[in-house]
Design a protein around this motif. Structure first.
Motif, PDB file in Angstrom:
ATOM      1  N   GLY A 198       0.862  -1.192   0.000  1.00 34.09           N
ATOM      2  CA  GLY A 198       0.000   0.000   0.000  1.00 34.09           C
ATOM      3  C   GLY A 198       0.886   1.226   0.000  1.00 34.09           C
ATOM      4  N   ILE A 225       2.040   3.272  -9.103  1.00 34.70           N
ATOM      5  CA  ILE A 225       2.293   4.547  -8.411  1.00 34.70           C
ATOM      6  C   ILE A 225       3.754   4.933  -8.602  1.00 34.70           C
ATOM      7  N   MET A 260      -6.107 -10.304   4.189  1.00 35.51           N
ATOM      8  CA  MET A 260      -5.218 -10.509   3.033  1.00 35.51           C
ATOM      9  C   MET A 260      -3.879 -11.105   3.470  1.00 35.51           C
TER      10      MET A 260
HETATM   11  N1  LIG Z   1      -2.710   2.985  13.000  1.00 41.55           N
HETATM   12  C1  LIG Z   1      -3.256   4.177  12.833  1.00 41.55           C
HETATM   13  O1  LIG Z   1      -3.427   4.942  13.793  1.00 41.55           O
HETATM   14  C2  LIG Z   1      -3.641   4.632  11.468  1.00 41.55           C
HETATM   15  C3  LIG Z   1      -4.042   3.728  10.507  1.00 41.55           C
HETATM   16  N2  LIG Z   1      -4.380   4.157   9.261  1.00 41.55           N
HETATM   17  C4  LIG Z   1      -4.767   3.158   8.266  1.00 41.55           C
HETATM   18  O2  LIG Z   1      -3.819   3.189   7.192  1.00 41.55           O
HETATM   19  C5  LIG Z   1      -4.525   3.050   5.980  1.00 41.55           C
HETATM   20  C6  LIG Z   1      -3.711   3.602   4.846  1.00 41.55           C
HETATM   21  O3  LIG Z   1      -3.633   5.004   4.969  1.00 41.55           O
HETATM   22  P1  LIG Z   1      -3.137   5.929   3.753  1.00 41.55           P
HETATM   23  O4  LIG Z   1      -1.771   5.610   3.359  1.00 41.55           O
HETATM   24  O5  LIG Z   1      -3.433   7.320   4.147  1.00 41.55           O
HETATM   25  O6  LIG Z   1      -4.159   5.484   2.626  1.00 41.55           O
HETATM   26  P2  LIG Z   1      -4.075   5.797   1.077  1.00 41.55           P
HETATM   27  O7  LIG Z   1      -5.449   5.648   0.573  1.00 41.55           O
HETATM   28  O8  LIG Z   1      -3.332   7.043   0.824  1.00 41.55           O
HETATM   29  O9  LIG Z   1      -3.181   4.585   0.533  1.00 41.55           O
HETATM   30  C7  LIG Z   1      -3.587   3.257   0.547  1.00 41.55           C
HETATM   31  C8  LIG Z   1      -2.902   2.533  -0.597  1.00 41.55           C
HETATM   32  O10 LIG Z   1      -3.252   1.155  -0.515  1.00 41.55           O
HETATM   33  C9  LIG Z   1      -3.467   0.688  -1.833  1.00 41.55           C
HETATM   34  N3  LIG Z   1      -4.252  -0.538  -1.793  1.00 41.55           N
HETATM   35  C10 LIG Z   1      -5.595  -0.675  -1.634  1.00 41.55           C
HETATM   36  N4  LIG Z   1      -5.935  -1.975  -1.650  1.00 41.55           N
HETATM   37  C11 LIG Z   1      -4.790  -2.667  -1.809  1.00 41.55           C
HETATM   38  C12 LIG Z   1      -4.491  -4.049  -1.910  1.00 41.55           C
HETATM   39  N5  LIG Z   1      -5.451  -4.976  -1.835  1.00 41.55           N
HETATM   40  N6  LIG Z   1      -3.200  -4.410  -2.089  1.00 41.55           N
HETATM   41  C13 LIG Z   1      -2.233  -3.470  -2.196  1.00 41.55           C
HETATM   42  N7  LIG Z   1      -2.457  -2.149  -2.111  1.00 41.55           N
HETATM   43  C14 LIG Z   1      -3.715  -1.755  -1.921  1.00 41.55           C
HETATM   44  C15 LIG Z   1      -4.150   1.841  -2.514  1.00 41.55           C
HETATM   45  O11 LIG Z   1      -4.063   1.742  -3.922  1.00 41.55           O
HETATM   46  C16 LIG Z   1      -3.382   3.024  -1.965  1.00 41.55           C
HETATM   47  O12 LIG Z   1      -2.266   3.374  -2.760  1.00 41.55           O
HETATM   48  C17 LIG Z   1      -5.849   3.802   6.254  1.00 41.55           C
HETATM   49  O13 LIG Z   1      -6.871   3.388   5.387  1.00 41.55           O
HETATM   50  C18 LIG Z   1      -6.143   3.452   7.678  1.00 41.55           C
HETATM   51  O14 LIG Z   1      -6.943   2.298   7.729  1.00 41.55           O
HETATM   52  C19 LIG Z   1      -4.317   5.472   8.927  1.00 41.55           C
HETATM   53  C20 LIG Z   1      -3.942   6.405   9.849  1.00 41.55           C
HETATM   54  C21 LIG Z   1      -3.619   6.078  11.211  1.00 41.55           C
END
Ligand SMILES: NC(=O)C1=CN([C@@H]2O[C@H](COP(=O)(O)OP(=O)(O)OC[C@H]3O[C@@H](n4cnc5c(N)ncnc54)[C@H](O)[C@@H]3O)[C@@H](O)[C@H]2O)C=CC1
Ligand SMILES: O=C(O)CCC(=O)C(=O)O
Length: 461
Positions: A198, A225, A260
């Motif tokens: 991701g 990307i 996954m």
């Molecule tokens: N632990 C925590 O406190 C936090 C956790 N998060 C989690 O982190 C996640 C990711 O955050 P961001 O990077 O901002 O999201 P983002 O939307 O910017 O990036 C997610 C990436 O994952 C890719 N992706 C989606 N499905 C996929 C798959 N099956 N296999 C491979 N890649 C895939 C997408 O194409 C995208 O590039 C959030 O959705 C949230 O659930 C976010 C902020 C804080």
């Protein structure tokens, strides 16, 4: 239950925010998400009485409270999430709700939210909200797409080093009085390979930090990307797992990412490698992780998110919550953190401003730019000297003929500007009309409200 910190004792009569919006006061200076204009624009006012009520859960940051207080909104604030029955009681009455990752806004909860206009997720993830149902009810949902990304990336780097040097275990031992100076199986991270699953906001930020520490970065993403620095995108998850010393998950919760990461993925990882999950608790099959650690296939892991997480702070991380908890706790070189990836002062303050401003802009002006479930619509403000002008916000089912009906209703007035967009089954029309008397407003509202495919109507003036 915590007490509201601010609950203004103004008239609590049943409001009709589906029809009107409360007046923003002139102090609204937060980042405007509307179409920018150099000219001062008119502050929109409500059509009828009633004040905006907003329920803030999960210790949403003070920066957001400050924004809502300036608007004169009635704020009810709770430090924690609420049990479902209490949430249902409270949501019946409010026009806006602010949550973080714990509060589940399911269809069962949202169907009671008769006055709700907008939901603010003061975080990145929006998987806790039934986005489609909310849109069908005319409720826009906003989040903060990147304000805590850096915090998560920094924590991940800290975990990579901590795991690599077994610092968690050394610290626990020394807290218990045990001096255990070892270098066996403790490594520098320089020259090691980090595999990022991701490569979005967090994954790409992590990539930059990791390279600064001398790591090689591979990433796997369902999208093509652009690589930052010298990172390389690989075309299969298996290739990433085969080649990485550290694997870090940064995907959203979706049907595709649910579980996954299980036994086959652990088997494909290098012997003695490490797994980090700071994404969502549904992504990794924890019993398979426990097996991989017990077998020595993995040398360590860091986990910040869990399938079930407690609603509040306290001694709740136990087998009642997740049946394997004590087994996980008993393992060596595993860092367990309570979903704190985004929990920094910087991130929470920025999120408060970003989501607080988006909600205010939607409530006061109808601007839906940045909504995650809704057509994105904005118009420049009304001119200051535009008396007798009204902004019509009309959310409707996306079927043919609706605009004709609406424009017929508006046709006695001059349509100064209008914009309409759709997303899936829901469409949103915003129009500024002039030559409207106060008597016209009531009839306009009633006529629009009576149209066949209407979901929600609001008039601002
Ligand atoms: N632990 C925590 O406190 C936090 C956790 N998060 C989690 O982190 C996640 C990711 O955050 P961001 O990077 O901002 O999201 P983002 O939307 O910017 O990036 C997610 C990436 O994952 C890719 N992706 C989606 N499905 C996929 C798959 N099956 N296999 C491979 N890649 C895939 C997408 O194409 C995208 O590039 C959030 O959705 C949230 O659930 C976010 C902020 C804080
Ligand atoms: O800080 C929080 O409450 C949630 C952080 C998170 O997981 C997110 O932003 O998606």
């Amino acid at each position: 239950m915590s007490q509201p910190i601010s609950f203004l004792t103004q008239s609590l009569e049943k409001t009709t925010l589906t029809a009107v919006s409360a007046s923003p006061n002139n102090s609204y200076n937060a980042r405007s998400l509307s179409i920018p204009s150099l000219k001062p624009t008119k502050t929109l006012k409500p059509f009828s009485t009633g004040d905006v009520k907003i329920l803030l859960l999960e210790n949403v940051n003070q920066t957001a409270i400050n924004i809502f207080e300036k608007q004169g909104y009635q704020i009810e604030f709770h430090k924690t999430s609420l049990p479902e029955d209490e949430l249902i009681e409270k949501i019946k009455d409010v026009h806006a709700i602010g949550i973080r990752s714990k509060t589940k806004l399911t269809k069962n909860v949202l169907k009671h939210a008769k006055n709700l206009v907008v939901i603010g997720c003061f975080c990145i993830g929006t998987n806790q909200v039934d986005l489609e149902y909310a849109a069908d009810q005319g409720v826009a949902v906003f989040n903060s797409p990147f304000s805590n990304s850096r915090s998560v990336a920094e924590m991940t780097i800290a975990e990579i080093i901590t795991l690599s040097r077994q610092m968690g275990d050394r610290s626990i031992e020394l807290h218990q009085g045990i001096w255990n100076k070892v270098s066996a199986k403790c490594w520098e991270i320089r020259g090691k390979t980090l595999g990022i699953i991701g490569y979005g906001h967090i994954g790409s930020q992590l990539s930059v930090l990791a390279e600064a520490f001398g790591m090689n970065v591979l990433y796997y993403d369902v999208l093509m990307i652009m690589a930052l620095g010298t990172a390389k995108q690989v075309s299969t998850l298996e290739e990433l797992l085969n080649k990485s010393d550290f694997v870090s998950l940064h995907v959203p919760e979706t049907p595709d990412t649910k579980l996954m990461f299980g036994t086959p993925q652990f088997a494909a990882m290098k012997d003695g490698s490490y797994l980090i999950n700071n994404s969502r608790g549904s992504v990794v099959e924890i019993p398979a992780l426990i097996d991989a650690l017990k077998l020595g296939k993995l040398a360590g892991a860091a986990i910040d998110v869990y399938p079930q997480e407690p609603a509040k702070n306290g001694p709740f991380f136990n087998n009642e919550l997740n049946s394997w908890t004590s087994e996980l706790q008993s393992l060596k070189n595993i860092i367990l953190t309570p979903h704190i990836g985004g929990s920094t002062e910087e991130a929470q303050s920025a999120i408060g401003i970003e989501v607080g401003s988006a909600l205010t802009s939607y409530i006061n002006e109808g601007t839906s730019t940045g909504a995650v479930n809704f057509p994105e619509v904005a118009l420049r403000g009304l001119d200051l000297d535009q008396d007798n002008a009204v902004r019509v916000l009309y959310i409707h089912q996306n079927v043919p003929g609706v605009l004709k009906t609406v424009n017929n209703i508006l046709s006695d007035h001059n349509i100064e500007k209008q914009f309409s967009d759709s997303r899936g089954d829901v469409a949103y029309l915003m129009a500024d009309i002039s030559g409207v008397t106060s008597e016209d407003i009531k009839s306009l509202y009633e006529e629009l409200n009576a149209t066949q495919y209407k979901i929600a109507v609001r008039l601002l003036y």
